[in-house]
Every structure is written in structure tokens, then in C-alpha cells.
Design a protein around this motif. Structure first.
Motif, mmCIF file in Angstrom:
data_model
loop_
_atom_site.group_PDB
_atom_site.id
_atom_site.type_symbol
_atom_site.label_atom_id
_atom_site.label_comp_id
_atom_site.label_asym_id
_atom_site.label_seq_id
_atom_site.Cartn_x
_atom_site.Cartn_y
_atom_site.Cartn_z
ATOM 1 N N VAL A 1 42.194 -11.529 -5.201
ATOM 2 C CA VAL A 1 41.343 -11.624 -6.394
ATOM 3 C C VAL A 1 41.805 -12.824 -7.214
ATOM 4 N N VAL A 2 40.914 -13.758 -7.451
ATOM 5 C CA VAL A 2 41.292 -14.997 -8.133
ATOM 6 C C VAL A 2 40.802 -15.053 -9.580
ATOM 7 N N SER A 3 39.888 -14.156 -9.955
ATOM 8 C CA SER A 3 39.346 -14.202 -11.313
ATOM 9 C C SER A 3 38.880 -12.818 -11.739
ATOM 10 N N ILE A 4 39.147 -12.476 -12.993
ATOM 11 C CA ILE A 4 38.686 -11.216 -13.588
ATOM 12 C C ILE A 4 38.063 -11.545 -14.939
ATOM 13 N N LYS A 5 36.876 -11.025 -15.181
ATOM 14 C CA LYS A 5 36.240 -11.141 -16.491
ATOM 15 C C LYS A 5 35.788 -9.753 -16.919
ATOM 16 N N GLN A 6 35.983 -9.434 -18.207
ATOM 17 C CA GLN A 6 35.617 -8.099 -18.680
ATOM 18 C C GLN A 6 35.276 -8.144 -20.159
ATOM 19 N N THR A 7 34.332 -7.276 -20.553
ATOM 20 C CA THR A 7 34.050 -7.053 -21.965
ATOM 21 C C THR A 7 34.795 -5.808 -22.422
ATOM 22 N N LEU A 8 35.266 -5.804 -23.658
ATOM 23 C CA LEU A 8 35.908 -4.628 -24.250
ATOM 24 C C LEU A 8 35.280 -4.371 -25.608
ATOM 25 N N TYR A 9 34.603 -3.235 -25.743
ATOM 26 C CA TYR A 9 34.003 -2.849 -27.020
ATOM 27 C C TYR A 9 34.874 -1.799 -27.703
ATOM 28 N N ARG A 10 35.135 -0.736 -27.001
ATOM 29 C CA ARG A 10 36.099 0.262 -27.452
ATOM 30 C C ARG A 10 36.971 0.616 -26.260
ATOM 31 N N SER B 1 45.425 2.624 -22.100
ATOM 32 C CA SER B 1 44.335 2.596 -21.125
ATOM 33 C C SER B 1 44.795 1.936 -19.829
ATOM 34 N N PRO B 2 44.577 2.576 -18.671
ATOM 35 C CA PRO B 2 44.902 1.928 -17.395
ATOM 36 C C PRO B 2 44.162 0.607 -17.210
ATOM 37 N N LEU B 3 42.942 0.515 -17.743
ATOM 38 C CA LEU B 3 42.180 -0.721 -17.617
ATOM 39 C C LEU B 3 42.836 -1.846 -18.416
ATOM 40 N N PHE B 4 43.294 -1.516 -19.603
ATOM 41 C CA PHE B 4 43.956 -2.507 -20.441
ATOM 42 C C PHE B 4 45.243 -2.999 -19.771
ATOM 43 N N HIS B 5 46.018 -2.082 -19.229
ATOM 44 C CA HIS B 5 47.273 -2.467 -18.581
ATOM 45 C C HIS B 5 47.013 -3.237 -17.287
ATOM 46 N N GLY C 1 36.958 -15.180 4.689
ATOM 47 C CA GLY C 1 37.016 -16.500 4.083
ATOM 48 C C GLY C 1 35.993 -16.741 3.002
ATOM 49 N N ALA C 2 35.039 -15.834 2.852
ATOM 50 C CA ALA C 2 33.980 -16.007 1.859
ATOM 51 C C ALA C 2 34.474 -15.630 0.459
ATOM 52 N N ILE C 3 33.987 -16.356 -0.530
ATOM 53 C CA ILE C 3 34.235 -16.004 -1.930
ATOM 54 C C ILE C 3 33.101 -15.090 -2.379
ATOM 55 N N ARG C 4 33.445 -13.878 -2.812
ATOM 56 C CA ARG C 4 32.425 -12.908 -3.240
ATOM 57 C C ARG C 4 32.733 -12.405 -4.642
ATOM 58 N N ARG C 5 31.665 -12.013 -5.303
ATOM 59 C CA ARG C 5 31.793 -11.391 -6.615
ATOM 60 C C ARG C 5 31.600 -9.887 -6.474
ATOM 61 N N TYR C 6 32.348 -9.132 -7.266
ATOM 62 C CA TYR C 6 32.206 -7.680 -7.352
ATOM 63 C C TYR C 6 32.096 -7.335 -8.836
ATOM 64 N N ALA C 7 31.243 -6.384 -9.150
ATOM 65 C CA ALA C 7 31.002 -6.107 -10.574
ATOM 66 C C ALA C 7 30.957 -4.610 -10.851
ATOM 67 N N HIS C 8 31.359 -4.285 -12.062
ATOM 68 C CA HIS C 8 31.114 -2.960 -12.634
ATOM 69 C C HIS C 8 30.200 -3.147 -13.833
ATOM 70 N N LEU C 9 29.142 -2.349 -13.893
ATOM 71 C CA LEU C 9 28.243 -2.323 -15.041
ATOM 72 C C LEU C 9 28.114 -0.870 -15.467
ATOM 73 N N GLY C 10 28.082 -0.629 -16.758
ATOM 74 C CA GLY C 10 28.061 0.753 -17.200
ATOM 75 C C GLY C 10 27.265 0.978 -18.464
ATOM 76 N N THR C 11 27.140 2.250 -18.807
ATOM 77 C CA THR C 11 26.483 2.644 -20.052
ATOM 78 C C THR C 11 27.499 3.051 -21.103
ATOM 79 N N GLY C 12 28.769 3.231 -20.706
ATOM 80 C CA GLY C 12 29.797 3.698 -21.629
ATOM 81 C C GLY C 12 30.920 2.705 -21.777
ATOM 82 N N ASN C 13 31.797 2.984 -22.717
ATOM 83 C CA ASN C 13 32.902 2.078 -23.015
ATOM 84 C C ASN C 13 33.989 2.169 -21.949
ATOM 85 N N TYR C 14 34.815 1.133 -21.883
ATOM 86 C CA TYR C 14 35.965 1.154 -20.979
ATOM 87 C C TYR C 14 37.076 1.965 -21.643
#
Length: 745
Positions: free
Chosen positions: A381-390, A395-399, A462-475
Motif C-alpha cells: 500500500v503506497v497511499s492512504i486518504k481518509q476523511t474524519l468527521y467524528r 480508535s483502531p482506525l486512528f491508530h 504489478g498493477a496499481i489499483r485503488r480500493y475504497a471504503h464509502l459509508g453512511t456513518g462516521n469512522y
């Protein structure tokens, strides 16, 4: 089979107003929560928690909504800020709202004193006043006061050298009317009840009993020791609620983070909006407080019982009585795909094969955490992007973000202005920056409310792929246990590329005309939503199947409501599942007779947003030839979500997942006959008539987790059947267990 082409409906004059007032609608929502507190079919301690929730909800309503109206009146505005057609001025609306608020508070305390306290006592859970304690209990309270309470107290006497203390927002205090033993003039004393202590002090009691005394009563009993030389003429607990809106001039701010920090400090000093005080308070004492806080009479709320019902939630955690609580529930863990040898695939291998849809809290949130933890620990994994609202503390996600920062390009968009979480979000932002994370604060003037995470990975091929999580609730792994939400994990190239474009918009304001297949506010979502509704109306006019089912937290946007009215008149059958505020008036002949609105209040907070559009399809959802569309996302149909926030609504394309959303999740909500209430044209909510077999949506979802074969599949409701339910609801059948109607208006 093609349907009969809908004929234009005969227009009726309809109701006097086409829209419900949002504040009255909110009060009706809180009344539905209060009904759960009064409902004897709920476990007793859960009822206590429901009552506490109504008090917490009301606190936020007063410090934000009521404060806003007062501010507008003070600033000279006469016309209400929000869409409404009742013709009332801001002052007239405030007058009506004040009366409803007082009625609601009366209903809250009626529930506490008449229903819950006697029921608790019958279960040997006693909440006693100081004067009701026996000698052993008073001795235990004395010891507790001496060791735990007294060191934290700061008594204040108001005189020329000691001005009235700055009472913190929502802090419980004691006001005392004092007279020097050698004098004649009265003075005022104030004691702030320590926030760090539980409001219910446990005491020894008879065998098998649990006994408590409110903390403020313990302090009041010892008040003479705090004011030696004074005679205490009267003493009453009180609490003030202050204006908690943030007023930022973002364009003039060099740092949004520093501006929010400064405004948070000012919030603690906001103008007082409400004074709560026990009903037996001395009039002279009450007048002193009213004058000090510069309040009108309507802003004083007398409580028939202890001030601050939010803290009765302490009883829930203090009493170990599983028989008086909901049974513990263990969510379902996601079963990852396996290879030909039977070994489980990792989450990235699974996502390359198919999308994952999770329905929280029935599906464990741990799958989302594993997704982010895998990103933190996977060297590919070479890049991570995330939004944090609450988010939550620890939080395991924060760590996971902190752990990934040293070796991975990590970008986080933190929304600093998430209401009442600003302080914690500032701390998270600082910690992330210190760890090497690129932290951004979104767009000026637009809160970042979208729930998005994007990983870029170099896969084994060898391919570069994107993986995403999209949700209705907060992280937030804590709220994920008691909020219903949808999580969607995907490697779909079109969706993940669109998520990448949204992040570019958030970090560089790189605005594009389209984010398809995502619907993104404030750019495209409002227009796309109106187009989807209009498309259903066009299908109906041409005799094709047309139906909308939408589940959300609130429906207040005037343009959207008008579009739904027009779709109903064109022949579209519309079912709306709206937990809270709803300005749409359903069931009005010639206006909205094909629209039904229901609200579900239960054990879990309904928070998911799911939107179904039939799109002319006359076959079952998910079957060959089905053209219907299903979307989920972070946005309610409110002006703030459509125009003032960054939101992301995403399509669910896979047939099996669309079928689950429509035929399992939405259908179960539509057939709930236990916790559902139907909104009437008058604005009243009434319970759906109890069907046989009775269906409670949340209980059914839990049953499906423990045994997927336990419940037979539900037959989809026909539009006429739904309409029939709405008509029957005007004269509901008597529930199996009597439930006292909570009247607040």
C-alpha cells in the motif's frame, strides 16, 4: 407488466400549509424517543436511557436551534431563515416554540416521576432524597462527601468583591439564598457540582436492593459547613444552557484550526438561553438568577424532580441488572472468500473478486477496521486518504493512520467544525500532524461530512489499483455498535477513481462538473437528486413502473420536497423512512396522496441513508433485466447537506447487494409494525397497526445474524398495500401492551 398510465390527480385546496415547521417536527421526533421511555414493553433501564437521550437531545436543540432564533431576533431579522410557509415572524415562531418546549419538559418529568421512579423502586432500585436515608446510608454518604466531594468544591458568596461566577454551559450548580447571622441583608451563594463525579451516589441498602442519592443532595446537606456565619434561607439546584453556535469569519482566518480553538473557548461563555431550576425554588432566589442571566420568564424551566435528566444515564451503567436491559448482541463477522485450497483470501484479494456491503451494527464494524489496518501493515500500500468527521478515543482506525505514516503517503481531511466534537478533532489533527500525516481541513464554508477512505496498492500482478471504503456513518467504532449504517468496500475502478477526484476537490478545490458515478455535494448532488425524482415522474406519466423508497435522518430541503410532491401527482408511489425532522406533508389529496412517511425509533439509532429508484423496472430487484438503482451515502435531504457540505452518495451496482438493500433492508423497515410510526397530514405520528406476525425491523436483523434461516423472506409490499396501511393508520388498532401516549403539544 405495464401499469395503467396514471391520470392527473384532481387538485384539492389541500392543507393551509404545504410544509411542516422544522422545529416542531424535531420536537415530534424527540416525543417519539420519549414514547420509548414510557413504553413498558422496553426493559426498564433501557427506558431510563431513552429518557436521558431525550434530555441530551433537548440540550442540543436549545443551545443551537433556540439560540439561533434568539440571535436572529436580536440582530433584527423578522422573517425565518428556513423554508416555511406559515407566515409567522421569528418572534411569533419563538413564542409558539417556547410553549411547546415547556410542555415537553413537563412530559419528561411526568415520565420520570410517575413512571420510571416507581418502576425502579419496584425492582429494588431506589433513588432517595437525603431526608429519606437511614442512618447507615447517611453515614456512607458522609464518608463519600468527606473523601471525594469536599476537596473539589469552591463555594462563592456574591458581594461587591466577589462577582457572580461564570457558570459553565450545562454545569449543575446550587444557588443559595444567604443571610449573615449578624446581619439583615440577603446575599446569593453558588456552588458548582463537580462534573467529574457521577450524579448518582451509590449507598448501602437492604439485601437485594440498590440505593442511590443524587450528588447535589449530598452537597446541599453539607452546605452549612461551606458557608459558616450564614443562615441558609433556601437552596435549589439549577443549570444554564448557553448559545453553543460557532461564529467564524473563515475568510479572515490565517488558520482554521486556531480560529476553531478560540471560538470553542468563547462557546463556554455564550449567552444563556435557558435556566433549569427545581419547581420548589424560592421566588426571591429565582428572581436573582433571572436578573443575573438577563432572561425572560419563558426561558425559565421548572423541573418536577432533579435538574438535568441527561445524567440519570449513570443509573444504567451503575446497576448490574442484565434482566432490565436489552440482551447483549454479538454482530456477524464477515466471511472472507477462500482460494481453491480453502485458505481465506486477504481483504484486497476478496475485493478484487466482489464488493462488500455491511449493515452495521448487525454486521461487525471490525471489517472496516481490518481494511484500514491491512493498509497500515501492507508494504504494497503506497497511499492512504481518509476523511474524519467524528471518531472515538483509542480508535483502531486512528491508530492505523498513525502506524502507516512513517512508511506510507497518508492524507487525512479532518472536519474541525463537527458540532460538539471540535475539541477532540483538534487533538486528532495535532497528533496526526506530529506523526507525519498530511492533514487538511476541507473547504472554507463547507463542512466535510463525506465518509471516504481510499487506498492505492501495488498488487502482486504489478498493477496499481485503488480500493475504497464509502459509508453512511462516521469512522467511529463506538457508535458503530449502536447506530445503523451502511459500509461499502470496493475495488470498482469507476467508483474508486471518482473517490480520488473527491479528495482532489477537498485538498486542492479542484472542482469538476461531474463525479459520476458518485453524487457529490455541494456540486452535483442536489441537481442529480432532482433529476432522479423527475425521471421517476416521467416513468409514471408514461405508464411504466415508478417508485421511490428513501431512508434518511431528515427531509427538509424545499426543492426536494416540491419535486416529491410533483412526482406523487404524476403517479409515483413514494415511501419515505425518515427518522427525525420531516417538512413534507404526506397523504394530502391532490398534493401528496401517494407519499407515505414513517419513522422508526428503537434500540439502535437509525442513521443509514439508502435511496431506491425503480427506474421503470418491472422485474424483481437484482434479477436479469432489472434497471432499478440503489444509492447509499452520507447526505440527508437537507439544505445543509445538499448545498453547504461536502457529501458523497454512491451507487451499489452488484445485483446481490442491490437486492439485499431493497428486498431485505428497506423491505423490513417498510413492514415494521412494532417500532414504526406513520406521519399523518396533521403532523401527528401514530403507531402502525400491529400486524400478525409482528415485525420489528431491528429485532429481525439481529435474528438474521444468529440464524439466517430463522426468518422467512418478506414478500415485497405493493404500493397499494402501503397506501392501505397509511389509511388504516388513521384509526390504529390497540397495541398488545397498553402504552401511555406522550403528549407534548
Amino acid at each position: 407488466m405495464a401499469r395503467r398510465k396514471a391520470q392527473p390527480a384532481k387538485q384539492d385546496p389541500g392543507p393551509e400549509h404545504r410544509f411542516f415547521n422544522r422545529d416542531e417536527s424535531w420536537l415530534r421526533f424527540n416525543a417519539r424517543v420519549l414514547e420509548e421511555a414510557a413504553d413498558p414493553t422496553n426493559p426498564l433501564l433501557e427506558r431510563v436511557k431513552f429518557l436521558s437521550i431525550t434530555a441530551s437531545n433537548l440540550d442540543e436543540f436549545v443551545e443551537v436551534r433556540v439560540a439561533s432564533i434568539l440571535q436572529r431576533i436580536e440582530d433584527g431579522f423578522t422573517v425565518p431563515a428556513e423554508m416555511d410557509d406559515d407566515g409567522l415572524s421569528e418572534q411569533a415562531r419563538l413564542d409558539a416554540l417556547a410553549d411547546q418546549l415547556h410542555r415537553f419538559v413537563h412530559a419528561q418529568y411526568d415520565c420520570w416521576t410517575r413512571d420510571l421512579l416507581p418502576a425502579l423502586a419496584a425492582q429494588k432500585i431506589e433513588v432517595l432524597g437525603w431526608q429519606d436515608l437511614d442512618a447507615p446510608s447517611q453515614e456512607a454518604a458522609e464518608t463519600y462527601y468527606r473523601n471525594e466531594v469536599d476537596p473539589l468544591l469552591t463555594p462563592v458568596t456574591i458581594d461587591p468583591s466577589h462577582p457572580f461566577p461564570r457558570v459553565l454551559n450545562k454545569a449543575l450548580c446550587l444557588a443559595l439564598l444567604l443571610r449573615r447571622k449578624r446581619g439583615k441583608a440577603n446575599s446569593l451563594g453558588v456552588i458548582t457540582v463537580p462534573r467529574s463525579l457521577n450524579r448518582m451516589v451509590p449507598l448501602p441498602g437492604p439485601a437485594g436492593a440498590v440505593r442511590f442519592v443524587p450528588l447535589h443532595e449530598v452537597i446541599e446537606a453539607h452546605a452549612p459547613r461551606l458557608f459558616p456565619g450564614y443562615q441558609i434561607l433556601s437552596c435549589s439546584p439549577f443549570r444554564v444552557t448557553r448559545n453553543s453556535n460557532l461564529y467564524l469569519q473563515e475568510e479572515e482566518s490565517r488558520s482554521l484550526l486556531e480560529s476553531v480553538r478560540e471560538e470553542l473557548h468563547n462557546r463556554r461563555k455564550g449567552d444563556v438561553v435557558r435556566l433549569e431550576i427545581e419547581s420548589g425554588a424560592d421566588e426571591a432566589l429565582l428572581e436573582d438568577l433571572r436578573m443575573n442571566f438577563d432572561l425572560d420568564r419563558w426561558q425559565i424551566f421548572r423541573t418536577d424532580g432533579q435538574v438535568n435528566l441527561t445524567r440519570i444515564a449513570d443509573l444504567y451503567s451503575a446497576v448490574d441488572r442484565p434482566d432490565l436491559k436489552f440482551p447483549k448482541f454479538q454482530p456477524r463477522e464477515f466471511a472472507f472468500s477462500r482460494d481453491s485450497s480453502g485458505a481465506p483470501l486477504n481483504i484486497f484479494e476478496t475485493l478484487r473478486g466482489h464488493d462488500i456491503l455491511l449493515h452495521h451494527p448487525f454486521d461487525s464494524y471490525s471489517t472496516v477496521e481490518k481494511f484500514m489496518e491491512a493498509a497500515a501493515h501492507d508494504p504494497q500500500v503506497v497511499s492512504i486518504k481518509q476523511t474524519l468527521y467524528r471518531t472515538s478515543s483509542n480508535s483502531p482506525l486512528f491508530h492505523a493512520l498513525l502506524e502507516a505514516a512513517p512508511t506510507t503517503d497518508v492524507t487525512v481531511v479532518v472536519e474541525l467544525m463537527a458540532r460538539f466534537d471540535e475539541d477532540s478533532n483538534i487533538r486528532w489533527a495535532r497528533s496526526l500532524e506530529d506523526a507525519g500525516v498530511q492533514v487538511y481541513h476541507g473547504l472554507i464554508g463547507h463542512k466535510t461530512h463525506a465518509k471516504l477512505a481510499l487506498l492505492v496498492r501495488r498488487d502482486p500482478d504489478g498493477a496499481i489499483r485503488r480500493y475504497a471504503h464509502l459509508g453512511t456513518g462516521n469512522y467511529n467504532s463506538v457508535t458503530a455498535r449502536f447506530y445503523t449504517d451502511i459500509s461499502f468496500l470496493t475495488a470498482n475502478p469507476a467508483i474508486t477513481a471518482a473517490v480520488s477526484r473527491v479528495f482532489n476537490y477537498l485538498t486542492a478545490q479542484a472542482e469538476q462538473q461531474s463525479y459520476r458515478p458518485l453524487l457529490v455535494s455541494p456540486i452535483t448532488l442536489a441537481r442529480d437528486l432532482l433529476d432522479l425524482i423527475a425521471r421517476e415522474a416521467e416513468h409514471a406519466r408514461n405508464g411504466r413502473p415508478a417508485r421511490i423508497i428513501a431512508k434518511m435522518n431528515a427531509l427538509l430541503d424545499g426543492k426536494t420536497v416540491t419535486a416529491l410532491y410533483e412526482a406523487s401527482q404524476a403517479g409515483v408511489e413514494i415511501d419515505l423512512i425518515v427518522r427525525g425532522m420531516c417538512s413534507l406533508r404526506p397523504g394530502v389529496r391532490g398534493l401528496s396522496e401517494r407519499i407515505r412517511v414513517r419513522s422508526i425509533v428503537g434500540r439502535f439509532l437509525e442513521h443509514s441513508r439508502i435511496f431506491f429508484f425503480a427506474n421503470g423496472s418491472d422485474v424483481a430487484v437484482g434479477s436479469p433485466g432489472d434497471t432499478s438503482e440503489v444509492f447509499c451515502g452520507s447526505a440527508d435531504w437537507m439544505p445543509r447537506n445538499l448545498y453547504d457540505r461536502c457529501e458523497a452518495v454512491f451507487p451499489v451496482v452488484a445485483s446481490a447487494l442491490r437486492s439485499r438493500l431493497r428486498n431485505e433492508i428497506l423491505e423490513t423497515y417498510l413492514q415494521d409494525s412494532v417500532k414504526a410510526r406513520l406521519l399523518q397530514p396533521s403532523g401527528e405520528y401514530i403507531r402502525v397497526p400491529r400486524q400478525q406476525p409482528a415485525i420489528e425491523a431491528q429485532a429481525r436483523f439481529m435474528a438474521l445474524v444468529t440464524d439466517p434461516n430463522a426468518a422467512q423472506p418478506l414478500a415485497p409490499t405493493a404500493e397499494t398495500a402501503s397506501a392501505g396501511k397509511a389509511e388504516q393508520a388513521t384509526s390504529p388498532s390497540k397495541p398488545r401492551t397498553p402504552r401511555r401516549r406522550v403528549k407534548t403539544q
